[in-house]
Scaffold this active site. Sequence first.
Site, short mmCIF file in Angstrom:
data_model
loop_
_atom_site.label_atom_id
_atom_site.label_comp_id
_atom_site.label_asym_id
_atom_site.label_seq_id
_atom_site.Cartn_x
_atom_site.Cartn_y
_atom_site.Cartn_z
N PHE A 202 18.62 1.84 12.31
CA PHE A 202 17.49 1.01 11.84
C PHE A 202 17.15 1.40 10.40
O PHE A 202 16.85 2.56 10.11
CB PHE A 202 16.30 1.25 12.77
CG PHE A 202 15.11 0.36 12.59
CD1 PHE A 202 15.25 -1.02 12.43
CD2 PHE A 202 13.83 0.89 12.64
CE1 PHE A 202 14.13 -1.83 12.30
CE2 PHE A 202 12.71 0.08 12.52
CZ PHE A 202 12.86 -1.28 12.35
N ALA A 203 17.24 0.44 9.50
CA ALA A 203 17.03 0.70 8.08
C ALA A 203 15.56 0.95 7.75
O ALA A 203 14.67 0.30 8.31
CB ALA A 203 17.53 -0.48 7.26
N THR A 204 15.33 1.88 6.85
CA THR A 204 13.96 2.15 6.38
C THR A 204 13.34 0.87 5.85
O THR A 204 12.16 0.58 6.12
CB THR A 204 13.97 3.24 5.30
OG1 THR A 204 14.55 4.43 5.84
CG2 THR A 204 12.56 3.54 4.81
N HIS B 83 9.90 8.02 6.98
CA HIS B 83 10.80 7.62 8.06
C HIS B 83 11.33 8.91 8.66
O HIS B 83 12.14 9.61 8.04
CB HIS B 83 11.93 6.75 7.49
CG HIS B 83 12.68 6.00 8.53
ND1 HIS B 83 13.54 4.98 8.22
CD2 HIS B 83 12.71 6.11 9.88
CE1 HIS B 83 14.08 4.49 9.33
NE2 HIS B 83 13.59 5.17 10.36
N GLU C 110 4.78 -4.00 7.69
CA GLU C 110 4.03 -4.99 6.90
C GLU C 110 3.72 -6.23 7.75
O GLU C 110 2.60 -6.74 7.72
CB GLU C 110 4.80 -5.41 5.66
CG GLU C 110 4.73 -4.43 4.53
CD GLU C 110 5.08 -5.08 3.21
OE1 GLU C 110 4.20 -5.76 2.63
OE2 GLU C 110 6.22 -4.92 2.76
N GLY D 205 1.44 -7.19 0.02
CA GLY D 205 1.55 -5.74 -0.01
C GLY D 205 1.44 -5.24 -1.44
O GLY D 205 2.04 -5.81 -2.35
N MET E 90 12.13 -1.08 8.73
CA MET E 90 10.95 -0.48 9.32
C MET E 90 9.71 -0.82 8.49
O MET E 90 8.67 -1.20 9.04
CB MET E 90 11.10 1.04 9.46
CG MET E 90 9.90 1.70 10.15
SD MET E 90 10.01 3.50 10.21
CE MET E 90 9.63 3.92 8.50
N VAL E 91 9.83 -0.71 7.18
CA VAL E 91 8.71 -1.03 6.29
C VAL E 91 8.33 -2.50 6.44
O VAL E 91 7.15 -2.84 6.56
CB VAL E 91 9.06 -0.68 4.83
CG1 VAL E 91 8.06 -1.28 3.86
CG2 VAL E 91 9.13 0.84 4.66
N GLY E 92 9.32 -3.39 6.46
CA GLY E 92 9.04 -4.81 6.65
C GLY E 92 8.36 -5.09 7.97
O GLY E 92 7.43 -5.91 8.06
N ARG F 16 -2.82 -3.65 1.35
CA ARG F 16 -2.60 -5.07 1.11
C ARG F 16 -3.79 -5.61 0.32
O ARG F 16 -4.90 -5.10 0.46
CB ARG F 16 -2.45 -5.84 2.43
CG ARG F 16 -1.28 -5.31 3.27
CD ARG F 16 -0.92 -6.22 4.41
NE ARG F 16 -0.39 -7.49 3.97
CZ ARG F 16 0.85 -7.66 3.51
NH1 ARG F 16 1.67 -6.64 3.40
NH2 ARG F 16 1.26 -8.86 3.15
#
Length: 138
Positions: free
Chosen positions: A40-42, A76, A50, A69, A45-47, A120
């Site tokens: 799982f890409a950082t 992570h 958000e 944002g 995960m961030v998306g 945000r």
Amino acid sequence: MKDTLIAGLSHETEITVTQEMLVPNVSAELGAFADMPPVFATAMMVGFIEATCIECLRGHLGDGQHTVGIHIDVSHLAATPKDMKVRAAVELEKIDGKKLTFRVEAFDEAGLIGQGSHQRAVIDVERFVQKVSEKAAR
């Protein structure tokens, strides 16, 4: 912003990690990721965090408003394989004018994988799009 937009609002969302969410598949334009381990890409995960914050705010913003944002500070902490479920939990901690600060966490089926904060800003969509169009025209 509506009166219902208050500190303490929280939301959780769950997804299953798909092939498209793995590091090597982040973007064909970013070739440096191509030979990375398939976890799982950082960025994903961030998306996901958000998106969970955006969902938390649904129904609490005025007509024509949305959020963008403006800052993210997330660690992570652990890798997550394909097909594992991931859950994001967010809580709106602070409202400072149009700036919203969230405490954020992400978990997979084995435990905590990410934590930190996310900010945000509330925007007027029409005005925002107009400014971006003006910038593009320069």
